[in-house]
Design a protein around this motif. Structure first.
Motif, mmCIF file in Angstrom:
data_model
loop_
_atom_site.group_PDB
_atom_site.id
_atom_site.type_symbol
_atom_site.label_atom_id
_atom_site.label_comp_id
_atom_site.label_asym_id
_atom_site.label_seq_id
_atom_site.Cartn_x
_atom_site.Cartn_y
_atom_site.Cartn_z
ATOM 1 N N THR A 107 31.436 37.589 -13.324
ATOM 2 C CA THR A 107 30.031 37.724 -12.810
ATOM 3 C C THR A 107 28.906 38.570 -13.631
ATOM 4 O O THR A 107 27.797 38.215 -13.649
ATOM 5 C CB THR A 107 30.160 38.589 -11.328
ATOM 6 O OG1 THR A 107 30.756 37.582 -10.431
ATOM 7 C CG2 THR A 107 28.820 38.798 -10.658
ATOM 8 N N LEU A 109 29.445 38.347 -16.830
ATOM 9 C CA LEU A 109 28.827 37.438 -17.847
ATOM 10 C C LEU A 109 27.925 36.568 -17.326
ATOM 11 O O LEU A 109 26.823 36.348 -18.131
ATOM 12 C CB LEU A 109 29.966 36.837 -18.364
ATOM 13 C CG LEU A 109 30.998 37.181 -19.358
ATOM 14 C CD1 LEU A 109 32.224 36.396 -19.685
ATOM 15 C CD2 LEU A 109 30.289 37.579 -20.657
ATOM 16 N N LEU A 110 27.846 36.153 -16.178
ATOM 17 C CA LEU A 110 26.755 35.265 -15.620
ATOM 18 C C LEU A 110 25.598 36.026 -15.520
ATOM 19 O O LEU A 110 24.525 35.213 -15.684
ATOM 20 C CB LEU A 110 27.190 34.597 -14.330
ATOM 21 C CG LEU A 110 28.537 33.726 -14.035
ATOM 22 C CD1 LEU A 110 29.051 33.442 -12.833
ATOM 23 C CD2 LEU A 110 27.979 32.457 -14.731
ATOM 24 N N ARG A 111 25.431 37.111 -15.499
ATOM 25 C CA ARG A 111 24.327 37.955 -14.945
ATOM 26 C C ARG A 111 23.737 38.308 -16.529
ATOM 27 O O ARG A 111 22.445 38.567 -16.617
ATOM 28 C CB ARG A 111 24.496 39.224 -14.420
ATOM 29 C CG ARG A 111 24.641 39.177 -12.944
ATOM 30 C CD ARG A 111 24.571 40.310 -12.294
ATOM 31 N NE ARG A 111 25.077 40.226 -10.867
ATOM 32 C CZ ARG A 111 25.010 41.258 -9.994
ATOM 33 N NH1 ARG A 111 24.630 42.271 -10.506
ATOM 34 N NH2 ARG A 111 25.356 40.911 -8.562
ATOM 35 N N THR A 112 24.517 37.919 -17.555
ATOM 36 C CA THR A 112 23.901 38.779 -18.936
ATOM 37 C C THR A 112 23.985 37.605 -20.063
ATOM 38 O O THR A 112 23.299 37.874 -20.922
ATOM 39 C CB THR A 112 25.002 39.602 -19.388
ATOM 40 O OG1 THR A 112 26.324 39.382 -19.524
ATOM 41 C CG2 THR A 112 24.883 41.070 -18.604
ATOM 42 N N LEU A 113 24.465 36.543 -19.841
ATOM 43 C CA LEU A 113 24.551 35.311 -20.746
ATOM 44 C C LEU A 113 22.921 34.834 -20.724
ATOM 45 O O LEU A 113 22.419 34.767 -19.493
ATOM 46 C CB LEU A 113 25.537 34.441 -20.420
ATOM 47 C CG LEU A 113 26.724 34.649 -20.966
ATOM 48 C CD1 LEU A 113 27.725 33.532 -20.426
ATOM 49 C CD2 LEU A 113 26.962 34.907 -22.362
ATOM 50 N N PRO A 115 20.438 31.803 -19.764
ATOM 51 C CA PRO A 115 20.621 31.032 -18.571
ATOM 52 C C PRO A 115 21.260 29.746 -18.890
ATOM 53 O O PRO A 115 22.132 29.259 -18.219
ATOM 54 C CB PRO A 115 18.876 30.685 -18.379
ATOM 55 C CG PRO A 115 18.500 31.712 -18.847
ATOM 56 C CD PRO A 115 19.037 32.357 -19.893
ATOM 57 N N ARG A 117 23.651 29.062 -21.317
ATOM 58 C CA ARG A 117 25.164 29.326 -21.321
ATOM 59 C C ARG A 117 26.031 29.827 -20.277
ATOM 60 O O ARG A 117 26.905 29.516 -19.818
ATOM 61 C CB ARG A 117 25.454 30.455 -22.451
ATOM 62 C CG ARG A 117 25.068 30.153 -23.857
ATOM 63 C CD ARG A 117 25.484 31.206 -24.760
ATOM 64 N NE ARG A 117 24.958 30.894 -26.050
ATOM 65 C CZ ARG A 117 25.253 31.518 -27.232
ATOM 66 N NH1 ARG A 117 25.724 32.966 -27.038
ATOM 67 N NH2 ARG A 117 25.092 31.066 -28.356
ATOM 68 N N ALA A 118 24.909 30.620 -18.973
ATOM 69 C CA ALA A 118 25.534 31.139 -18.041
ATOM 70 C C ALA A 118 25.797 29.631 -17.088
ATOM 71 O O ALA A 118 26.747 29.490 -16.390
ATOM 72 C CB ALA A 118 24.608 31.835 -17.281
ATOM 73 N N ARG A 119 24.779 28.723 -17.173
ATOM 74 C CA ARG A 119 25.127 27.466 -16.417
ATOM 75 C C ARG A 119 26.358 26.655 -16.904
ATOM 76 O O ARG A 119 27.058 26.326 -16.120
ATOM 77 C CB ARG A 119 23.662 26.452 -16.659
ATOM 78 C CG ARG A 119 22.725 26.930 -15.606
ATOM 79 C CD ARG A 119 21.674 25.746 -15.635
ATOM 80 N NE ARG A 119 20.956 25.615 -16.983
ATOM 81 C CZ ARG A 119 19.776 26.223 -17.327
ATOM 82 N NH1 ARG A 119 19.277 27.166 -16.498
ATOM 83 N NH2 ARG A 119 19.308 25.982 -18.662
ATOM 84 N N LEU A 121 28.968 28.188 -18.302
ATOM 85 C CA LEU A 121 30.218 28.815 -17.648
ATOM 86 C C LEU A 121 30.294 28.649 -16.157
ATOM 87 O O LEU A 121 31.502 28.591 -15.849
ATOM 88 C CB LEU A 121 29.871 30.354 -17.834
ATOM 89 C CG LEU A 121 31.188 31.503 -17.504
ATOM 90 C CD1 LEU A 121 32.303 30.909 -18.114
ATOM 91 C CD2 LEU A 121 30.716 32.830 -17.627
ATOM 92 N N ALA A 122 29.293 28.633 -15.617
ATOM 93 C CA ALA A 122 29.334 28.374 -14.148
ATOM 94 C C ALA A 122 29.985 26.918 -13.993
ATOM 95 O O ALA A 122 30.853 26.682 -12.785
ATOM 96 C CB ALA A 122 27.916 28.413 -13.200
#
Length: 271
Positions: A107, A109-113, A115, A117-119, A121-122
Motif C-alpha cells: 500500500t 508503494l501504491l501511494r508513492t509510485l 500513477p 507504475r502504481a496501476r 503494480l495494482a
C-alpha cells in the motif's frame, strides 16, 4: 527416541562465517531505510492523511526481529543448539513476517509510485498468475507444510553442514511466513482473498498442524533431527507454545485489519 542423538555439525559459530550474516543484516537495514524514505514521500504527497506511525513501527520491528535472530548471541546459539534453532525459526518464520506484513509495504508503494507504475503494480496484484501463489492452501503448504520436510527428513542436518542451504531455509521461512501472514491478515490488497470465516479456518488448520508437528518432535517420531534429547524436546515445546502465541497474534491482526465490505468499497479498496 533413537533418532535423537548429537550431530557433529553443531559448533557455536555463525553459519558460513560472519560475512553472510553481515550482508543479510545490511540488506535489512537498507530495506528499513527504503521504507522510511517512502513514508516521508507519502507524507509529502498526502500531508493531511500521512502514514500511520503504527505501520511504520510494525515494519521496522519486523526488520529488527529478523536481524536479532541472525546476529549473536542468538545466531551463534542457534547454530549449535536445536532450541536456539527453533527460537530462530519462530522469529524469522512467524513473528517477523507479521510485523513486516502489518507495515503494509505494498500500500505504501501504491501511494508513492507514479500513477502509471502504481496501476501496473495494482494490475500485477490482481493478475491470474499470482492467484495460485497467493491462494490460502499454497500459503499454508509453503509455510506450515514445509516443517515436515525440514524436521522429518535429513534436511535439518544438512543445513548444519552446508551454510548455503542454511540460508536458503531461512529465506524460505521468511518469505513463506510473509505470504501466509499477507493472505490471512495483511492490510495490503491481495488477489481473491477469501472471507474472514475461511481465513479463520485456515488459521485453525495451521494451529493444528503446528501442534501435531511439535508433539511428534517431542515424542521422537520425526527422526530427521539428530540432536540431544533435551534439546529436541525443548525445541518442540518452543514450537508448541511459541507457534500458538504467534498464531494468536495473527488472529488478532486479522480482526484488527478487517473492515466490512461496504466500508472497504467506500475507501477504494485500500486500507
Amino acid at each position: 527416541m533413537g533418532g535423537h542423538e548429537h550431530h557433529a555439525g553443531g559448533g557455536h559459530s555463525l553459519p558460513g562465517g560472519p560475512l553472510p550474516t553481515l550482508v543479510a543484516v545490511a540488506g535489512l537495514l537498507l530495506l528499513a531505510v527504503a521504507y522510511l524514505l517512502l513514508v516521508r514521500r507519502a507524507a509529502r504527497r498526502r500531508p493531511a492523511k500521512g502514514w500511520s506511525p503504527w505501520r511504520t513501527a510494525s515494519f521496522l520491528t519486523g526488520c529488527a526481529v529478523v536481524a536479532g535472530a541472525l546476529l549473536p548471541p542468538l545466531g551463534t546459539f542457534a547454530h549449535g543448539d536445536f532450541r536456539g534453532h527453533m527460537l530462530q525459526h519462530l522469529l524469522i518464520g512467524m513473528y517477523a513476517p507479521l510485523g513486516l506484513v502489518l507495515g503494509a509495504p505494498i500500500t505504501l508503494l501504491l501511494r508513492t509510485l507514479p500513477p502509471r507504475r502504481a496501476r501496473r503494480l495494482a494490475g500485477l496484484l490482481h493478475s491470474r498468475p499470482l492467484r495460485p501463489v497467493a491462494h490460502p492452501v499454497t500459503a499454508l503448504l509453503l509455510s506450515t507444510g514445509s516443517l515436515a520436510l525440514l524436521y522429518g527428513t535429513p534436511l535439518y542436518d544438512a543445513t548444519a553442514a552446508r551454510p548455503a542451504l542454511h540460508w536458503l531455509v531461512h529465506a524460505h521461512f521468511l518469505l513463506s511466513g510473509c505470504l501466509f501472514a499477507w493472505v490471512v491478515a495483511g492490510p495490503d490488497p491481495a488477489p481473491a482473498r477469501p472471507g474472514v470465516p475461511a481465513r479463520l479456518v485456515l488459521l485453525g488448520v495451521a494451529v493444528a498442524l503446528h501442534a501435531t508437528f511439535s508433539q511428534l518432535l517431542y515424542g521422537g517420531f520425526l527422526i530427521g533431527v539428530h540432536a540431544p534429547i533435551d534439546q529436541v524436546r525443548g525445541g518442540a515445546e518452543l514450537m508448541y507454545y511459541g507457534g500458538d502465541l504467534a498464531e494468536l497474534l495473527l488472529a488478532g491482526a486479522l480482526v484488527a485489519t478487517w473492515r466490512p465490505a461496504p466500508l472497504r468499497a467506500r475507501m477504494g479498496g485500500l486500507p
